[in-house]
Design a protein around this motif. Structure first.
Motif, PDB file in Angstrom:
ATOM      1  N   LYS A 276      40.594  28.919  36.756  1.00 20.47           N
ATOM      2  CA  LYS A 276      40.103  30.247  36.953  1.00 20.47           C
ATOM      3  C   LYS A 276      38.526  30.215  36.565  1.00 20.47           C
ATOM      4  O   LYS A 276      38.256  29.504  35.657  1.00 20.47           O
ATOM      5  CB  LYS A 276      41.005  31.380  36.155  1.00 20.47           C
ATOM      6  CG  LYS A 276      42.532  31.296  36.527  1.00 20.47           C
ATOM      7  CD  LYS A 276      42.794  32.001  37.949  1.00 20.47           C
ATOM      8  CE  LYS A 276      44.193  31.909  38.112  1.00 20.47           C
ATOM      9  NZ  LYS A 276      44.592  32.464  39.204  1.00 20.47           N
ATOM     10  N   LYS A 277      37.797  31.127  37.092  1.00 17.04           N
ATOM     11  CA  LYS A 277      36.563  31.448  36.747  1.00 17.04           C
ATOM     12  C   LYS A 277      36.498  32.670  36.454  1.00 17.04           C
ATOM     13  O   LYS A 277      36.997  33.817  36.996  1.00 17.04           O
ATOM     14  CB  LYS A 277      35.657  31.405  37.980  1.00 17.04           C
ATOM     15  CG  LYS A 277      33.887  31.519  37.514  1.00 17.04           C
ATOM     16  CD  LYS A 277      33.039  31.470  38.758  1.00 17.04           C
ATOM     17  CE  LYS A 277      31.705  31.691  38.282  1.00 17.04           C
ATOM     18  NZ  LYS A 277      30.716  31.449  39.275  1.00 17.04           N
TER      19      LYS A 277
ATOM     20  N   GLU B 166      34.258  35.813  35.241  1.00 14.31           N
ATOM     21  CA  GLU B 166      32.518  36.391  35.103  1.00 14.31           C
ATOM     22  C   GLU B 166      32.788  37.554  34.276  1.00 14.31           C
ATOM     23  O   GLU B 166      33.606  38.523  34.761  1.00 14.31           O
ATOM     24  CB  GLU B 166      32.073  36.714  36.651  1.00 14.31           C
ATOM     25  CG  GLU B 166      31.751  35.396  37.302  1.00 14.31           C
ATOM     26  CD  GLU B 166      30.821  35.989  38.593  1.00 14.31           C
ATOM     27  OE1 GLU B 166      30.579  37.092  38.776  1.00 14.31           O
ATOM     28  OE2 GLU B 166      30.878  34.855  39.394  1.00 14.31           O
TER      29      GLU B 166
ATOM     30  N   GLU C 234      29.563  33.382  32.527  1.00 17.45           N
ATOM     31  CA  GLU C 234      30.646  32.705  33.590  1.00 17.45           C
ATOM     32  C   GLU C 234      31.309  31.687  32.730  1.00 17.45           C
ATOM     33  O   GLU C 234      30.612  30.667  32.024  1.00 17.45           O
ATOM     34  CB  GLU C 234      29.977  31.963  34.577  1.00 17.45           C
ATOM     35  CG  GLU C 234      29.155  33.199  35.617  1.00 17.45           C
ATOM     36  CD  GLU C 234      28.289  32.676  36.244  1.00 17.45           C
ATOM     37  OE1 GLU C 234      28.724  32.364  37.540  1.00 17.45           O
ATOM     38  OE2 GLU C 234      26.974  32.423  36.113  1.00 17.45           O
ATOM     39  N   ILE C 235      32.769  31.331  32.828  1.00 12.25           N
ATOM     40  CA  ILE C 235      33.404  30.517  32.079  1.00 12.25           C
ATOM     41  C   ILE C 235      34.392  29.911  33.128  1.00 12.25           C
ATOM     42  O   ILE C 235      35.241  30.874  33.541  1.00 12.25           O
ATOM     43  CB  ILE C 235      34.326  31.160  30.944  1.00 12.25           C
ATOM     44  CG1 ILE C 235      33.181  31.745  29.797  1.00 12.25           C
ATOM     45  CG2 ILE C 235      35.266  30.166  30.231  1.00 12.25           C
ATOM     46  CD1 ILE C 235      33.744  32.434  28.900  1.00 12.25           C
ATOM     47  N   VAL C 236      34.668  28.839  33.409  1.00  5.98           N
ATOM     48  CA  VAL C 236      35.598  28.120  34.123  1.00  5.98           C
ATOM     49  C   VAL C 236      36.765  27.578  33.139  1.00  5.98           C
ATOM     50  O   VAL C 236      36.224  26.735  32.400  1.00  5.98           O
ATOM     51  CB  VAL C 236      35.057  27.194  35.023  1.00  5.98           C
ATOM     52  CG1 VAL C 236      36.374  26.510  35.823  1.00  5.98           C
ATOM     53  CG2 VAL C 236      34.215  27.823  36.069  1.00  5.98           C
ATOM     54  N   THR C 237      38.192  27.938  33.144  1.00  7.47           N
ATOM     55  CA  THR C 237      39.063  27.443  32.237  1.00  7.47           C
ATOM     56  C   THR C 237      40.169  27.269  32.857  1.00  7.47           C
ATOM     57  O   THR C 237      40.500  27.768  34.104  1.00  7.47           O
ATOM     58  CB  THR C 237      39.272  28.793  31.316  1.00  7.47           C
ATOM     59  OG1 THR C 237      40.126  28.216  30.169  1.00  7.47           O
ATOM     60  CG2 THR C 237      39.759  30.037  31.957  1.00  7.47           C
TER      61      THR C 237
ATOM     62  N   TYR D 227      38.383  34.790  39.305  1.00  4.03           N
ATOM     63  CA  TYR D 227      38.551  34.061  40.559  1.00  4.03           C
ATOM     64  C   TYR D 227      39.310  32.888  40.416  1.00  4.03           C
ATOM     65  O   TYR D 227      39.250  32.246  39.559  1.00  4.03           O
ATOM     66  CB  TYR D 227      37.120  33.711  41.110  1.00  4.03           C
ATOM     67  CG  TYR D 227      36.092  34.760  41.023  1.00  4.03           C
ATOM     68  CD1 TYR D 227      35.831  35.507  42.164  1.00  4.03           C
ATOM     69  CD2 TYR D 227      35.288  35.062  40.067  1.00  4.03           C
ATOM     70  CE1 TYR D 227      35.221  36.560  42.249  1.00  4.03           C
ATOM     71  CE2 TYR D 227      34.348  36.038  39.994  1.00  4.03           C
ATOM     72  CZ  TYR D 227      34.252  36.889  41.357  1.00  4.03           C
ATOM     73  OH  TYR D 227      33.039  37.724  41.268  1.00  4.03           O
TER      74      TYR D 227
ATOM     75  N   ILE E  34      39.893  29.048  41.310  1.00  2.00           N
ATOM     76  CA  ILE E  34      39.081  27.768  41.405  1.00  2.00           C
ATOM     77  C   ILE E  34      39.766  26.682  42.265  1.00  2.00           C
ATOM     78  O   ILE E  34      40.806  26.465  41.724  1.00  2.00           O
ATOM     79  CB  ILE E  34      38.368  27.113  40.120  1.00  2.00           C
ATOM     80  CG1 ILE E  34      37.447  28.443  39.586  1.00  2.00           C
ATOM     81  CG2 ILE E  34      37.672  26.095  40.449  1.00  2.00           C
ATOM     82  CD1 ILE E  34      36.261  28.384  39.912  1.00  2.00           C
TER      83      ILE E  34
ATOM     84  N   CYS F 223      37.020  21.469  40.782  1.00  2.00           N
ATOM     85  CA  CYS F 223      35.956  21.502  40.031  1.00  2.00           C
ATOM     86  C   CYS F 223      35.555  19.926  39.973  1.00  2.00           C
ATOM     87  O   CYS F 223      36.397  19.291  39.622  1.00  2.00           O
ATOM     88  CB  CYS F 223      36.309  22.019  38.634  1.00  2.00           C
ATOM     89  SG  CYS F 223      35.154  21.733  37.480  1.00  2.00           S
TER      90      CYS F 223
END
Length: 105
Positions: A2-3, A5, A62-65, A94, A96, A99
Motif C-alpha cells: 500500500k501507499k 499519502e 508518502e510511505i509505501v508499506t 492506494y 501498489i 515496487c
C-alpha cells in the motif's frame, strides 16, 4: 503493498516522523505542498489590513508499506497529526501493483 499519502500541518511533521521511527517505520518521502479544504483558507492581519490566504502550507508524507503494517502507520499519523481543528489534513491509501528498487535494476 500500500501507499499512504498523508497531508498534515507542517508543525506536526516532527512528531509524526519521530513516532514512526520509534515503531521501526523508516522510509518516507516528505514534500512541502499548499492547498485548501473545508477550511477554505485563513484571514491574516498584516499592517492593519486583512489578507485572505486561500492556499494553506501543508506537508505531504508518502510511505509505501506492506499490508500488515498499514493500520499501525495510519494510527500513528492520526494520533500525532491530530489537533481537532479544521485543517488537520487527510490520509489517502492506494494499492501498489509493483515496487522496484532502482539500485537492483
Amino acid at each position: 503493498m500500500k501507499k499512504i499519502e498523508a497531508i498534515i500541518r507542517p508543525e506536526k511533521l516532527e512528531k509524526v516522523s519521530e513516532a514512526l521511527l520509534e515503531k521501526g517505520h523508516y522510509g518516507m518521502t516528505v514534500t512541502e505542498v499548499r492547498g485548501r479544504g473545508a477550511q477554505r483558507g485563513i484571514a491574516l492581519q498584516f499592517r492593519g489590513k486583512e489578507i485572505l490566504v486561500d492556499l494553506i502550507p501543508k506537508v505531504k508524507i508518502e510511505i509505501v508499506t506492506e499490508d500488515e503494517d498499514l493500520d499501525g502507520i495510519v494510527d500513528i499519523i492520526k494520533e500525532y497529526a491530530h489537533t481537532g481543528k479544521n485543517g488537520d489534513g487527510k490520509i489517502f491509501i492506494y494499492d501498489i501493483e509493483k515496487c522496484l528498487t532502482v539500485r537492483d535494476s
